[in-house]
Design a protein around this motif. Structure first.
Motif, PDB file in Angstrom:
ATOM      1  N   GLY A   1       0.730  -1.291   0.062  1.00 32.66           N
ATOM      2  CA  GLY A   1       0.052  -0.079   0.136  1.00 32.66           C
ATOM      3  C   GLY A   1       0.884   1.351   0.003  1.00 32.66           C
ATOM      4  O   GLY A   1       0.563   2.434   0.531  1.00 32.66           O
ATOM      5  N   GLY A   2       2.112   1.225  -0.518  1.00 32.15           N
ATOM      6  CA  GLY A   2       3.001   2.256  -0.548  1.00 32.15           C
ATOM      7  C   GLY A   2       3.966   2.745   0.491  1.00 32.15           C
ATOM      8  O   GLY A   2       4.542   3.781   0.539  1.00 32.15           O
ATOM      9  N   ASN A   3       3.929   1.614   1.691  1.00 37.89           N
ATOM     10  CA  ASN A   3       4.744   2.002   2.811  1.00 37.89           C
ATOM     11  C   ASN A   3       5.334   0.682   3.174  1.00 37.89           C
ATOM     12  O   ASN A   3       4.606  -0.335   3.032  1.00 37.89           O
ATOM     13  CB  ASN A   3       3.596   2.407   4.041  1.00 37.89           C
ATOM     14  N   PHE A   4       6.182   0.753   3.924  1.00 43.18           N
ATOM     15  CA  PHE A   4       7.043  -0.476   4.237  1.00 43.18           C
ATOM     16  C   PHE A   4       6.578  -1.106   5.808  1.00 43.18           C
ATOM     17  O   PHE A   4       5.853  -1.806   5.777  1.00 43.18           O
ATOM     18  CB  PHE A   4       8.697   0.126   4.103  1.00 43.18           C
ATOM     19  N   CYS A   5       6.895  -0.158   6.487  1.00 42.14           N
ATOM     20  CA  CYS A   5       6.263  -0.380   8.064  1.00 42.14           C
ATOM     21  C   CYS A   5       6.634   0.665   8.755  1.00 42.14           C
ATOM     22  O   CYS A   5       7.766   1.554   9.039  1.00 42.14           O
ATOM     23  CB  CYS A   5       7.354  -1.530   8.734  1.00 42.14           C
ATOM     24  N   SER A   6       5.472   1.200   9.516  1.00 39.80           N
ATOM     25  CA  SER A   6       5.323   2.220  10.430  1.00 39.80           C
ATOM     26  C   SER A   6       5.718   1.998  11.904  1.00 39.80           C
ATOM     27  O   SER A   6       5.693   2.628  12.918  1.00 39.80           O
ATOM     28  CB  SER A   6       3.952   2.760  10.551  1.00 39.80           C
ATOM     29  N   GLY A   7       6.613   0.632  12.123  1.00 38.84           N
ATOM     30  CA  GLY A   7       7.000   0.496  13.593  1.00 38.84           C
ATOM     31  C   GLY A   7       5.898  -0.097  14.335  1.00 38.84           C
ATOM     32  O   GLY A   7       4.750  -0.676  13.712  1.00 38.84           O
TER      33      GLY A   7
END
Length: 270
Positions: free
Chosen positions: A64-70
């Motif tokens: 979805g356009g992101n890797f990982c927000s932690g």
């Protein structure tokens, strides 16, 4: 040995094709945060990869356009505030064990980063062997911004080895975002590619790796990690022993015969 192509994880996406495992965190509406459950399942999966005979490389991909927000603010940080020190130490050891499992799985790991890779997401990228990103990638070791030390999940040991002590110190003290351009210039990212080409580029890199002598690649990964704490003489001796082991493999003989025949070697990983 075991096979992992049919693994059905509950807390992330997993696909094996061409001896390459693809991993995606699967909460795109929240920029793919980690939870207690996904941490534990990822740790166990990478521990099992040591014995996987059908996986020779791993690629972490965005979703979805992101890797990982932690770590998830509500599912992790909220409960942590209420825990005693024993429970907190069990959690921090578990997250560290995930990084140890990545380092010790015996398989090259590529992270393909788009959008945010912050907190534990930045750690996943850091603990990978190769990192490719888009120009839009935003990477932050933001632990101090939630009142914690920057020394999380091996960051104070691994990050300085990648980008240098001073640059690592700046990122770990301030928690600021490292731009993709900085990341490439500092050596954190191997290269930057357009978002439309990111997945194909990472998988192409993985395919080139798995077409090589995969048993020897496992030795290389082991030596890259173990030689951090060795003196030069010890490291040279360790590599002498490692290379002697690789010289007993069929792949070494295959490479020799292909060279004599002026052909490209076809490696079999043994």
């Amino acid at each position: 040995m075991s096979k992992m192509a049919n693994l059905k994880p509950k807390h992330f996406l997993w696909q094996v094709e061409g001896r390459i495992a693809r991993v995606r965190l699967d909460r795109p509406e929240r920029k793919n945060p980690l939870t207690f459950d996904s941490y534990g399942e990822l740790r166990d999966t990478f521990r099992d990869l040591v014995y996987a005979e059908d996986v020779d490389a791993v690629v972490f991909l965005p979703n979805g356009g992101n890797f990982c927000s932690g770590g998830d603010v509500h599912d992790i940080i909220g409960p942590l505030v209420k825990m005693d020190v024993k429970a907190l130490l069990a959690f921090t050891r578990m997250t560290g064990d995930f990084v140890k499992a990545m380092l010790n799985c015996g398989k090259p790991i590529i992270s393909a980063v788009d959008g945010v890779a912050v907190g534990a997401g930045a750690i996943i990228a850091m603990a990978s062997d190769i990192r490719i990103a888009t120009p839009q990638a935003k990477t932050a070791f933001l632990f101090t911004r939630v009142g914690l030390a920057g020394c999380d999940m091996g960051a104070c040991a691994i990050l300085p080895r990648i980008i240098g002590q001073g640059r690592a110190a700046e990122l770990l003290y301030t928690g600021r975002t490292m731009s993709a351009a900085e990341g490439e210039r500092w050596g954190f990212y191997n290269r930057l590619v357009d978002a439309a080409a990111l997945e194909a580029d990472a998988l192409d890199m993985a395919a080139r790796i798995v077409s090589g002598p995969t048993f020897a690649h496992g030795i290389t990964k082991t030596q890259l990690n173990q030689e951090w704490s060795m003196g030069l003489d010890q490291a040279i001796e360790a590599e002498a022993q490692a290379q002697a082991i690789c010289m007993q493999t069929g792949d070494f003989e295959r490479a020799y015969k292909a060279f004599v025949a002026k052909e490209k070697p076809v490696f079999e990983g043994n």
